[in-house]
Design an enzyme around this catalytic site. Structure first.
Site, PDB file in Angstrom:
ATOM      1  N   TYR A 266       0.843  -1.212   0.000  1.00  0.00           N
ATOM      2  CA  TYR A 266       0.000   0.000   0.000  1.00  0.00           C
ATOM      3  C   TYR A 266       0.874   1.257   0.000  1.00  0.00           C
ATOM      4  CZ  TYR A 266      -3.498   3.290   1.946  1.00  0.00           C
ATOM      5  OH  TYR A 266      -4.340   4.351   2.181  1.00  0.00           O
TER       6      TYR A 266
ATOM      7  N   LYS B  55       1.218   4.043  -2.947  1.00  0.00           N
ATOM      8  CA  LYS B  55       0.799   5.430  -2.690  1.00  0.00           C
ATOM      9  C   LYS B  55       1.976   6.396  -2.863  1.00  0.00           C
ATOM     10  CE  LYS B  55      -3.640   5.134  -1.544  1.00  0.00           C
ATOM     11  NZ  LYS B  55      -4.716   5.948  -2.122  1.00  0.00           N
TER      12      LYS B  55
HETATM   13  N1  LIG Z   1      -9.208   5.853   6.069  1.00  0.00           N
HETATM   14  C1  LIG Z   1      -7.958   6.201   6.279  1.00  0.00           C
HETATM   15  O1  LIG Z   1      -7.451   6.192   7.406  1.00  0.00           O
HETATM   16  C2  LIG Z   1      -7.088   6.621   5.108  1.00  0.00           C
HETATM   17  C3  LIG Z   1      -5.823   7.124   5.396  1.00  0.00           C
HETATM   18  C4  LIG Z   1      -5.012   7.522   4.358  1.00  0.00           C
HETATM   19  C5  LIG Z   1      -5.467   7.456   3.059  1.00  0.00           C
HETATM   20  N2  LIG Z   1      -6.705   6.962   2.796  1.00  0.00           N
HETATM   21  C6  LIG Z   1      -7.135   6.917   1.395  1.00  0.00           C
HETATM   22  O2  LIG Z   1      -8.419   7.517   1.278  1.00  0.00           O
HETATM   23  C7  LIG Z   1      -9.108   6.941   0.156  1.00  0.00           C
HETATM   24  C8  LIG Z   1     -10.492   6.521   0.558  1.00  0.00           C
HETATM   25  O3  LIG Z   1     -10.384   5.542   1.579  1.00  0.00           O
HETATM   26  P1  LIG Z   1     -11.546   5.288   2.643  1.00  0.00           P
HETATM   27  O4  LIG Z   1     -10.859   5.088   3.935  1.00  0.00           O
HETATM   28  O5  LIG Z   1     -12.590   6.320   2.510  1.00  0.00           O
HETATM   29  O6  LIG Z   1     -12.068   3.865   2.138  1.00  0.00           O
HETATM   30  P2  LIG Z   1     -13.497   3.150   2.278  1.00  0.00           P
HETATM   31  O7  LIG Z   1     -14.306   3.758   3.368  1.00  0.00           O
HETATM   32  O8  LIG Z   1     -13.189   1.710   2.308  1.00  0.00           O
HETATM   33  O9  LIG Z   1     -14.211   3.535   0.893  1.00  0.00           O
HETATM   34  C9  LIG Z   1     -13.629   3.116  -0.295  1.00  0.00           C
HETATM   35  C10 LIG Z   1     -14.507   3.522  -1.465  1.00  0.00           C
HETATM   36  O10 LIG Z   1     -13.845   3.124  -2.683  1.00  0.00           O
HETATM   37  C11 LIG Z   1     -14.651   2.158  -3.362  1.00  0.00           C
HETATM   38  N3  LIG Z   1     -13.713   1.224  -3.998  1.00  0.00           N
HETATM   39  C12 LIG Z   1     -12.842   0.380  -3.406  1.00  0.00           C
HETATM   40  N4  LIG Z   1     -12.149  -0.311  -4.317  1.00  0.00           N
HETATM   41  C13 LIG Z   1     -12.587   0.108  -5.524  1.00  0.00           C
HETATM   42  C14 LIG Z   1     -12.271  -0.221  -6.866  1.00  0.00           C
HETATM   43  N5  LIG Z   1     -11.345  -1.160  -7.166  1.00  0.00           N
HETATM   44  N6  LIG Z   1     -12.912   0.416  -7.866  1.00  0.00           N
HETATM   45  C15 LIG Z   1     -13.851   1.349  -7.596  1.00  0.00           C
HETATM   46  N7  LIG Z   1     -14.204   1.718  -6.344  1.00  0.00           N
HETATM   47  C16 LIG Z   1     -13.576   1.088  -5.328  1.00  0.00           C
HETATM   48  C17 LIG Z   1     -15.572   1.571  -2.294  1.00  0.00           C
HETATM   49  O11 LIG Z   1     -16.800   1.052  -2.797  1.00  0.00           O
HETATM   50  P3  LIG Z   1     -16.917  -0.489  -3.315  1.00  0.00           P
HETATM   51  O12 LIG Z   1     -16.359  -1.355  -2.222  1.00  0.00           O
HETATM   52  O13 LIG Z   1     -18.377  -0.682  -3.569  1.00  0.00           O
HETATM   53  O14 LIG Z   1     -16.097  -0.568  -4.567  1.00  0.00           O
HETATM   54  C18 LIG Z   1     -15.857   2.826  -1.465  1.00  0.00           C
HETATM   55  O15 LIG Z   1     -16.797   3.649  -2.114  1.00  0.00           O
HETATM   56  C19 LIG Z   1      -8.202   5.809  -0.349  1.00  0.00           C
HETATM   57  O16 LIG Z   1      -7.419   6.282  -1.423  1.00  0.00           O
HETATM   58  C20 LIG Z   1      -7.305   5.508   0.843  1.00  0.00           C
HETATM   59  O17 LIG Z   1      -6.082   4.946   0.460  1.00  0.00           O
HETATM   60  C21 LIG Z   1      -7.529   6.533   3.793  1.00  0.00           C
END
Ligand SMILES: NC(=O)c1ccc[n+]([C@@H]2O[C@H](COP(=O)([O-])OP(=O)(O)OC[C@H]3O[C@@H](n4cnc5c(N)ncnc54)[C@H](OP(=O)(O)O)[C@@H]3O)[C@@H](O)[C@H]2O)c1
Length: 267
Positions: A154, A158
């Site tokens: 990951y 990133k």
């Molecule tokens: N949460 C954290 O602590 C954190 C920290 C740093 C960075 N981030 C980044 O923030 C972003 C959003 O993360 P989140 O925490 O909000 O995740 P999340 O709550 O798991 O939501 C992920 C979203 O992306 C969709 N998704 C996942 N895989 C996909 C694919 N292959 N194609 C299309 N859609 C897809 C999911 O829907 P479906 O499952 O229906 O596809 C969902 O709508 C990501 O880039 C993550 O790396 C998050």
């Protein structure tokens, strides 16, 4: 309503726009006056979110190049323009030491986290942005700035997305601005295994004393998308509650302890 962010009449595509950070980004973009096209794999979630936001949506994986072309066509058909692309969908798999990483899972991480953002920008550039300009925001992670236990695939993907952001910013200027946001720990499904067990302890280890909410990140994305950031490109905006400066904080940093002791469910 005239938006302080100048997004009235603009159109945006948000990948992974049905949950967590992406859902809130799409909501705030719509609140700021933009018309939004959301994507995710779950079709029912896409339909519901698009309806709630008065926008459009398409179900599919960003790993599928045909899906990204179709998303671009849909947004153009529905809105006649694509001013903003938010590459938010990502995978945090495979989890574990890199010496055990399955090559297919590693490849998928790079397909979803790096190649898909590039492909979607290529689509939007050819369809609209090359001629009319626009703004791209890639959602990276604070974790890409350092080494962490078990999140090597990951973090490496990133880190590549961070560099892709800078490279595209150089190549697409002056028509298109390309920036990233790098969230710290945010209360979403993807990170539940980190923040849920012992949230108070994790929060205490962060200089600003709490884990992030999707809205914290979405505000930064909307600002970068808007004309308020018109002289900013190639930048990465940390939205991390001070995670990066935690070394000077008495609480230390509990997230890595959490990751180190986490045993992922066996596939
Ligand atoms: N949460 C954290 O602590 C954190 C920290 C740093 C960075 N981030 C980044 O923030 C972003 C959003 O993360 P989140 O925490 O909000 O995740 P999340 O709550 O798991 O939501 C992920 C979203 O992306 C969709 N998704 C996942 N895989 C996909 C694919 N292959 N194609 C299309 N859609 C897809 C999911 O829907 P479906 O499952 O229906 O596809 C969902 O709508 C990501 O880039 C993550 O790396 C998050």
């Amino acid at each position: 309503m005239t938006s302080p962010y100048g997004l009235d009449g603009k159109a945006a595509v948000v990948t992974g726009g049905t949950r967590g950070i992406g859902r809130e980004v799409a909501r705030q973009l719509a609140d700021a006056g933009a018309r939004v096209c959301v994507t995710a794999r779950d079709a029912a979630d896409v339909r519901r979110t698009a309806a709630e936001l008065g926008g459009v949506g398409l179900a599919g994986s960003v790993a599928d190049p045909a899906h990204l072309s179709e998303v671009t066509e849909l947004a153009l058909r529905a809105f006649g323009r694509i001013d903003v692309v938010v590459n938010n969908a990502a995978t945090n798999q495979p989890y574990g030491p890199l010496m055990d990483a399955d090559p297919d899972a590693w490849r998928t991480a790079f397909t979803v986290n790096v190649e898909a953002p590039l492909r979607l920008v290529q689509c939007a550039w050819r369809a609209w942005m090359r001629e009319h300009g626009g703004s791209v925001i890639n959602v990276c992670t604070e974790g890409a700035g350092h080494v962490g236990p078990h999140v090597g695939a990951y973090g490496t993907s990133k880190a590549a997305l961070l560099h892709l952001t800078r490279q595209l910013a150089g190549e697409l200027a002056p028509r298109v601005r390309v920036n990233s946001v790098s969230p710290g720990l945010v209360r979403t499904e993807m990170a539940r295994f980190v923040w849920e067990p012992g949230e108070a302890e994790v929060a205490a280890g962060l200089p600003l004393g709490r884990i992030g909410e999707p809205a914290d990140v979405a505000r930064a994305v909307v600002w970068l998308a808007s004309d308020a950031a018109e002289w900013i490109t190639g930048a990465d905006l940390l939205v991390d509650g001070g995670t990066r400066v935690r070394a000077a904080h008495p609480g230390g940093y509990a997230v890595h302890d959490r990751l180190r002791s986490y045993a992922p469910p066996q596939p």
